[in-house]
Design an enzyme around this catalytic site. Structure first.
Site, PDB file in Angstrom:
ATOM      1  N   TYR A 143       0.854  -1.187   0.000  1.00 61.92           N
ATOM      2  CA  TYR A 143       0.000   0.000   0.000  1.00 61.92           C
ATOM      3  C   TYR A 143       0.885   1.230   0.000  1.00 61.92           C
ATOM      4  CZ  TYR A 143      -3.509   3.416   1.547  1.00 61.92           C
ATOM      5  OH  TYR A 143      -4.348   4.504   1.648  1.00 61.92           O
ATOM      6  N   ASP A 238       9.184   3.180   0.024  1.00 60.58           N
ATOM      7  CA  ASP A 238       8.092   3.799   0.764  1.00 60.58           C
ATOM      8  C   ASP A 238       8.275   3.432   2.228  1.00 60.58           C
ATOM      9  OD1 ASP A 238       5.828   4.725   1.925  1.00 60.58           O
ATOM     10  OD2 ASP A 238       4.425   3.739   0.564  1.00 60.58           O
ATOM     11  N   LYS A 266       3.806   9.143   8.934  1.00 63.76           N
ATOM     12  CA  LYS A 266       3.469   8.530  10.221  1.00 63.76           C
ATOM     13  C   LYS A 266       4.349   9.035  11.377  1.00 63.76           C
ATOM     14  CE  LYS A 266       0.556   5.070   8.321  1.00 63.76           C
ATOM     15  NZ  LYS A 266       0.635   4.300   7.097  1.00 63.76           N
TER      16      LYS A 266
HETATM   17  C1  PLP Z   1       0.038   4.785   5.692  1.00 67.52           C
HETATM   18  C2  PLP Z   1       0.853   4.565   4.491  1.00 67.52           C
HETATM   19  C3  PLP Z   1       0.814   5.440   3.403  1.00 67.52           C
HETATM   20  C4  PLP Z   1      -0.161   6.565   3.310  1.00 67.52           C
HETATM   21  O1  PLP Z   1       0.027   7.514   4.271  1.00 67.52           O
HETATM   22  P1  PLP Z   1      -1.216   8.487   4.668  1.00 67.52           P
HETATM   23  O2  PLP Z   1      -0.607   9.464   5.602  1.00 67.52           O
HETATM   24  O3  PLP Z   1      -2.246   7.600   5.257  1.00 67.52           O
HETATM   25  O4  PLP Z   1      -1.673   9.114   3.394  1.00 67.52           O
HETATM   26  C5  PLP Z   1       1.704   5.230   2.367  1.00 67.52           C
HETATM   27  N1  PLP Z   1       2.573   4.212   2.390  1.00 67.52           N
HETATM   28  C6  PLP Z   1       2.630   3.338   3.407  1.00 67.52           C
HETATM   29  C7  PLP Z   1       3.637   2.248   3.396  1.00 67.52           C
HETATM   30  C8  PLP Z   1       1.755   3.467   4.484  1.00 67.52           C
HETATM   31  O5  PLP Z   1       1.768   2.567   5.469  1.00 67.52           O
END
Ligand code: PLP
Length: 426
Positions: A143, A238, A266
């Protein structure tokens, strides 16, 4: 208790789709009504009826210090008194960028944004602008936020072009996203063979966290690096979950593999909306106003968010922080394994540092398909048995449990005792 949450949820559902502002908060896959939270402190959250839970969601990662950490709260309160947004430069933004550069070796320059989604979307646009290519490779089950390019799931296997898995994503977007299998370099090689000179970037969660925790096998991340090298394809890690979670240098430090671009979020904002993308200076300098690739934000580098993030990083940079957290996580895994010994159904645990998923399948879980073998009904029973005992887990089998530095021995003992009882309900 549950009834009062049900009525709150019914009220919310009249004005908010599904009653939630992010689908992962819904209890769709475990049943029942989502719990409404009033406040949180340390490892605990308190619901709107005043009931306390030990929290293993930790806002999906940001709360690595536990909730309402005094340093973070103090910094936010102080910043708020000086104004909440200027839409102009602040020194705190430079400090934040310097802190990221100092912690994450692959990052020479960095842009601050407001969410992980914005970071990944912008990183991919930049990769396209830099390489002059349009396609990206992503892995099934990973994701990267809700940008159009990322909401693609494999229809008929890894080597085919994606179909949109969310209505509203255009065929054009879907065709530019190529799908590969996590932990399977051959699936990536096949895509390069088919259209290597069109691939702008590979984007990957170096430790997958959004299909449950999946550990990168030896050579996987190194192999992605090698595939990108010499092909003018950028490697994007990511690290929205893993950044500042596995260590100050994130997964790239943990595994010793250097991406071209990194996305963070995060933990970075200490619970306020802050995210970032950064990497090689020659790539980052393609961004406007220096270069032609456009990306902007009214609230980007917001003073409250940067204050929270800087306070957070100061705590994380204290000597021994990660060693202590990782030792605690190791003990946590051992506790869980003991507590699950007499479980009547098969299970396995994947853990990297303070990220852990208990899957109800014999395992091993190493890619999307093996994750899907998990018994989600059993997870639903386990989830509710834990919730009834005051332990708040993610309301889905395919998520990580997050440990914070505030989860002390007492909390861990209570959790293990709850697991021993929950096992009887499986
Ligand atoms: C949570 C998450 C996102 C998206 O971040 P948001 O602040 O919710 O838009 C992107 N990549 C990873 C790996 C994530 O866990």
């Amino acid at each position: 208790m549950t009834d009062s949450h049900a009525s709150r949820h019914a009220r919310a559902s009249k004005v908010i789709p599904g009653g939630v502002n992010s689908p992962v908060r819904a209890f769709q896959s475990v049943g029942g009504s989502p719990v409404f939270i009033r406040s949180a402190k340390g490892p605990r959250i308190t619901d709107a009826d005043g009931r306390e839970y030990i929290d293993f969601v930790c806002s999906w990662g940001p709360m690595i210090l536990g909730h309402a950490h005094p340093s973070v709260i103090g910094a936010v309160v102080q910043a708020a008194a000086n104004g909440t947004s200027f839409g102009a430069c602040t020194e705190a933004e430079t400090e934040m960028a310097e802190a990221i550069r100092d912690c994450v070796p692959s990052v020479e320059k960095v842009r601050l944004v407001c969410s992980g989604t914005e970071a990944t979307m912008s990183a991919v646009r930049l990769a396209r602008g830099y390489t002059g290519r349009e396609k990206i490779v992503k892995f099934r089950g990973c994701y990267h936020g809700h940008g159009d390019s990322f909401l693609i799931q494999a229809g008929s296997g890894a080597m085919t072009f994606g179909n949109p898995s969310s209505p509203g994503v255009t065929k054009g977007s879907a065709q530019d996203t190529l799908l590969a299998e996590y932990n399977d370099l051959d699936s990536v090689r096949a895509l390069f063979k088919a259209c290597g000179d069109e691939i702008a970037a590979i984007i990957v969660e170096p430790v997958a966290g959004n299909m449950g925790v999946l550990v990168p096998e030896k050579g996987f991340l190194e192999g992605l690096r090698a595939l990108c090298d010499g092909r003018n394809t950028l490697l994007i890690f990511d690290e929205v979950i893993t950044g500042f979670r596995l260590g100050l240098a994130g997964a790239q430090g943990y595994y010793g593999v250097k991406p071209d671009l990194t996305t963070l979020g995060k933990i970075l904002g200490g619970g306020l909306p802050l995210a970032a993308y950064g990497g090689r200076a020659d790539i980052m300098d393609r961004l406007s106003p220096v270069g032609p690739v456009y990306q902007a934000g009214t609230l980007a580098g917001n003073p409250l968010a940067t204050a929270a993030g800087l306070a957070m990083l100061r705590e994380l940079r204290k000597p021994g922080f990660y060693e202590t957290l990782h030792k605690r996580a190791e003990a946590w895994e051992a506790d869980l394994r003991r507590a699950l010994k007499n479980a009547p159904i098969p299970w396995c645990i994947n853990r990297v540092g303070s990220l852990l998923t208990l899957f109800f399948t014999p395992g091993p879980v190493r890619d999307y398909d093996s994750a899907l073998t998990a018994d989600t009904k059993a997870y639903g029973r386990f989830f509710h048995a834990m919730l009834d005992q005051g332990i708040y887990l993610a309301p889905s089998q395919f998520e990580a449990a997050f440990l914070s530095a505030a989860h002390d021995d007492e909390v861990m003992e209570r959790t293990a005792a709850a697991v021993r009882k929950a096992v009887l309900k499986l």
